[in-house]
Scaffold this motif. Structure first.
Motif, PDB file in Angstrom:
ATOM      1  N   VAL A 125       0.851  -1.191   0.000  1.00 12.43           N
ATOM      2  CA  VAL A 125       0.000   0.000   0.000  1.00 12.43           C
ATOM      3  C   VAL A 125       0.888   1.244   0.000  1.00 12.43           C
ATOM      4  CG1 VAL A 125      -1.896   1.224   1.120  1.00 12.43           C
ATOM      5  CG2 VAL A 125      -1.690  -1.252   1.395  1.00 12.43           C
ATOM      6  N   MET A 126       0.619   2.167  -0.932  1.00  9.40           N
ATOM      7  CA  MET A 126       1.274   3.475  -0.923  1.00  9.40           C
ATOM      8  C   MET A 126       0.312   4.468  -0.285  1.00  9.40           C
ATOM      9  SD  MET A 126       3.409   4.204  -4.422  1.00  9.40           S
ATOM     10  CE  MET A 126       1.971   4.330  -5.473  1.00  9.40           C
ATOM     11  N   ILE A 127       0.573   4.809   0.966  1.00 13.44           N
ATOM     12  CA  ILE A 127      -0.307   5.718   1.709  1.00 13.44           C
ATOM     13  C   ILE A 127       0.530   6.407   2.773  1.00 13.44           C
ATOM     14  CG2 ILE A 127      -1.022   4.022   3.459  1.00 13.44           C
ATOM     15  CD1 ILE A 127      -3.904   5.143   3.097  1.00 13.44           C
ATOM     16  N   GLY A 128       0.166   7.638   3.131  1.00 16.19           N
ATOM     17  CA  GLY A 128       0.972   8.396   4.080  1.00 16.19           C
ATOM     18  C   GLY A 128       0.966   7.818   5.480  1.00 16.19           C
ATOM     19  N   THR A 129      -0.227   7.448   5.965  1.00 23.02           N
ATOM     20  CA  THR A 129      -0.364   6.800   7.268  1.00 23.02           C
ATOM     21  C   THR A 129      -1.379   5.679   7.130  1.00 23.02           C
ATOM     22  OG1 THR A 129       0.140   8.825   8.497  1.00 23.02           O
ATOM     23  CG2 THR A 129      -1.028   7.114   9.679  1.00 23.02           C
ATOM     24  N   LEU A 130      -0.993   4.469   7.471  1.00 24.42           N
ATOM     25  CA  LEU A 130      -1.883   3.328   7.350  1.00 24.42           C
ATOM     26  C   LEU A 130      -3.002   3.451   8.378  1.00 24.42           C
ATOM     27  CD1 LEU A 130      -2.171   0.643   5.777  1.00 24.42           C
ATOM     28  CD2 LEU A 130      -0.926  -0.462   7.652  1.00 24.42           C
ATOM     29  N   PRO A 131      -4.270   3.557   7.954  1.00 26.21           N
ATOM     30  CA  PRO A 131      -5.345   3.862   8.908  1.00 26.21           C
ATOM     31  C   PRO A 131      -5.742   2.703   9.809  1.00 26.21           C
ATOM     32  CG  PRO A 131      -6.239   3.562   6.696  1.00 26.21           C
ATOM     33  CD  PRO A 131      -4.745   3.543   6.556  1.00 26.21           C
ATOM     34  N   THR A 132      -5.285   1.493   9.514  1.00 27.66           N
ATOM     35  CA  THR A 132      -5.651   0.344  10.347  1.00 27.66           C
ATOM     36  C   THR A 132      -4.600   0.027  11.402  1.00 27.66           C
ATOM     37  OG1 THR A 132      -4.777  -1.079   8.585  1.00 27.66           O
ATOM     38  CG2 THR A 132      -7.156  -0.715   8.629  1.00 27.66           C
ATOM     39  N   LEU A 133      -3.594   0.878  11.554  1.00 28.20           N
ATOM     40  CA  LEU A 133      -2.633   0.699  12.643  1.00 28.20           C
ATOM     41  C   LEU A 133      -3.316   0.916  13.987  1.00 28.20           C
ATOM     42  CD1 LEU A 133       0.412   2.589  11.114  1.00 28.20           C
ATOM     43  CD2 LEU A 133       0.490   0.221  11.932  1.00 28.20           C
ATOM     44  N   ARG A 134      -2.951   0.090  14.966  1.00 31.61           N
ATOM     45  CA  ARG A 134      -3.483   0.202  16.316  1.00 31.61           C
ATOM     46  C   ARG A 134      -2.319   0.262  17.310  1.00 31.61           C
ATOM     47  NH1 ARG A 134      -6.768   1.485  13.488  1.00 31.61           N
ATOM     48  NH2 ARG A 134      -8.783   0.524  13.006  1.00 31.61           N
TER      49      ARG A 134
END
Length: 498
Positions: A125-134
């Protein structure tokens, strides 16, 4: 920071010798800048892209070692977290015939790496911040399996003496309240959520200062145009949350040192410069060493013998100070060179978006350095820094300061002023009309649509929540659609919000 660490402890003597050696390197650099001998060829560009790995549930996949073995390409390396990879793109001259080659190369290598990652049970995934991080993904056990990362983690916490506090107030989603994050961290792994695209520009010594100053002026506009990091630990925060997150996740200062005005190691800076030496001298003057590893080369002896010194200690020290525009000294084929490393951009969403971001930066930077009256002589350094934080927090809703235009939204600033300059700058680099129009046309349409990766993510999550999904389900649903659209390759301003 790519250097391996082979020791478990540093003594007081190690630090004293390292400090002396860094000063010796600084003296050698000053001599080199006075005597010459640096690469003087036309500007070269380089690119690094950081990537995230997710599993079938779209949670972080801690598989970077396995995926790297599958990819089997030295262009790909580890990053801080086990769910991170980094692609180092082959440097090339900044001229006309390189743009299509770079785009083709990026598409091919990312497609191949994506297939290899799938073989290992992961998706790139190329994304600035992975939204599924916990929160559990920031435990120190998930540091990449390299001694340098663990040692860096230990040294930052030893310098700080207490847990890190992530403390951010966001920008409200449509129809919702402002959200705030307060989270204590006992490792630097929150920084692994900051996946970026880093642009390099190799320039001769006399061109370094204007190029660095120009890059500082552009930083706020860049993040406003390219924001792609709106969610962290379930919270809707800044449009480009990477900016405050990186500073807080690696901060060696307890509150008392912040109160005293001690500089953070993630730093915009505090003044315009006249030479690259200004930045390295500040590094030595303000920041104690984190990893005092000694090299066996004497830089002055190397110079006396006619060789370009490695300046290993100075370079390692520089690698532990994360300026948003970082100075770089390097040696290639025995010839030293200097680079500006632009670090403000997030990764993604697509190859064409990355190419557009790079074209805008290189073109506008070139045009700004060619002006008879440079823009940085007409605005305060503090205004440029405020632009960075305003652009990161609000994206197209920011108000940025620009000389002669006052306070202005980023899209209006780009369309009226900076986009024509970027066209002129790329033309000056020899980029043909077709490729200028292709990449800068993406920037133009992004401004007209007022849509970035961040605005798209926020709109989709708000829509899913309005249908009754909770935040976790909305983030996962948004990420699934993001991955699909990113794989199709169309620029983010064309993405539907359904």
């Amino acid at each position: 920071m790519g250097q391996d660490i082979t020791t478990d402890a540093f003594s007081q003597e190690d630090r004293q010798r390292y400090r002396q050696k860094v000063q010796r390197c600084l003296d050698a650099l000053e001599r080199m800048l006075n005597e010459g001998g640096f690469a003087e060829s036309p500007p070269w560009m380089g690119l690094e892209i950081e990537l995230s790995l997710v599993d079938s549930s779209l949670r972080p996949a801690m598989l970077n070692t396995t995926v790297l073995e599958k990819i089997d390409d030295p262009s790909y390396t580890t990053e801080l977290g086990q769910h991170n990879l980094e692609l180092n793109v082959r440097p090339r001259p900044l001229r006309g015939d390189q743009s299509p080659d770079l785009e083709t190369e990026l598409r091919a290598t990312l497609a191949d790496a994506g297939e290899k990652a799938q073989d290992a049970g992961a998706t790139l995934v190329m994304i600035g911040t992975l939204p599924t991080l916990r929160g559990e993904h920031f435990q120190s056990k998930w540091l990449s399996q390299s001694p340098r990362y663990r040692k860096l983690n230990d040294q930052i916490f030893a310098a700080r003496g207490e847990e890190m506090l992530l403390n951010m107030e966001g920008t409200a989603l449509p129809g919702q309240r402002v959200e705030r994050l307060r989270s204590l961290q006992d490792s630097i792994l929150a920084e692994s959520a900051c996946t970026s695209a880093q642009l390099h520009l190799q320039v001769p010594p006399d061109k370094f200062a204007p190029n660095w100053n120009a890059a500082q002026c552009l930083a706020g506009v860049q993040v406003a145009l390219a924001a792609n990091s709106p969610f962290l630990l379930r919270k809707a925060l800044w449009h480009e949350t990477r900016i405050p997150l990186f500073q807080q996740a690696t901060d060696t200062r307890p509150q008392e040192l912040k109160n005293q005005g001690v500089r953070p190691r993630v730093w915009f800076g505090e003044r315009w410069i006249t030479s690259i030496f200004d930045l390295f001298e500040e590094n030595v003057r303000y920041f104690p060493p984190l990893l005092p590893l000694l090299d066996d080369e004497d830089p002055k002896e190397a110079l006396d013998s006619g060789r370009a010194p490695r300046l290993a200690e100075l370079r390692l020290h520089n690698g532990t100070i994360w300026r948003w525009n970082r100075p770089v000294y390097d040696v290639m084929d025995g010839v030293p060179h200097l680079r500006v490393e632009n670090r403000v951009l997030p990764s993604g969403p697509t190859v064409i978006d990355l190419m557009a971001n790079a074209a805008f930066f290189y073109g506008a930077q070139r045009a700004l350095t060619n002006e008879e009256r440079p823009v940085w002589t007409q605005m305060s350094f503090q205004a440029a820094e405020e632009n960075l934080y305003s652009g990161a927090r609000h994206a197209f809703d920011a108000q940025l300061y620009w000389p002669g235009m006052g306070w202005i939204p980023p899209d209006e600033l780009v369309l009226r002023k900076l986009l024509p300059m970027a066209h002129d700058g790329l033309a000056d680099c020899g980029v043909p009309d077709f490729w200028r129009e292709r990449y800068l046309g993406v920037i133009e349409q992004r401004c007209l649509a007022r849509r970035t990766g961040s605005t798209w993510q926020r709109a989709v999550v708000a829509r899913l929540e309005s249908r009754g999904l909770d935040r976790d389900a909305a983030l996962t649903g948004m990420l699934r659609r993001y991955i699909e659209l990113s794989g199709e390759g169309e620029p983010v301003h064309t993405w539907p919000e359904h």
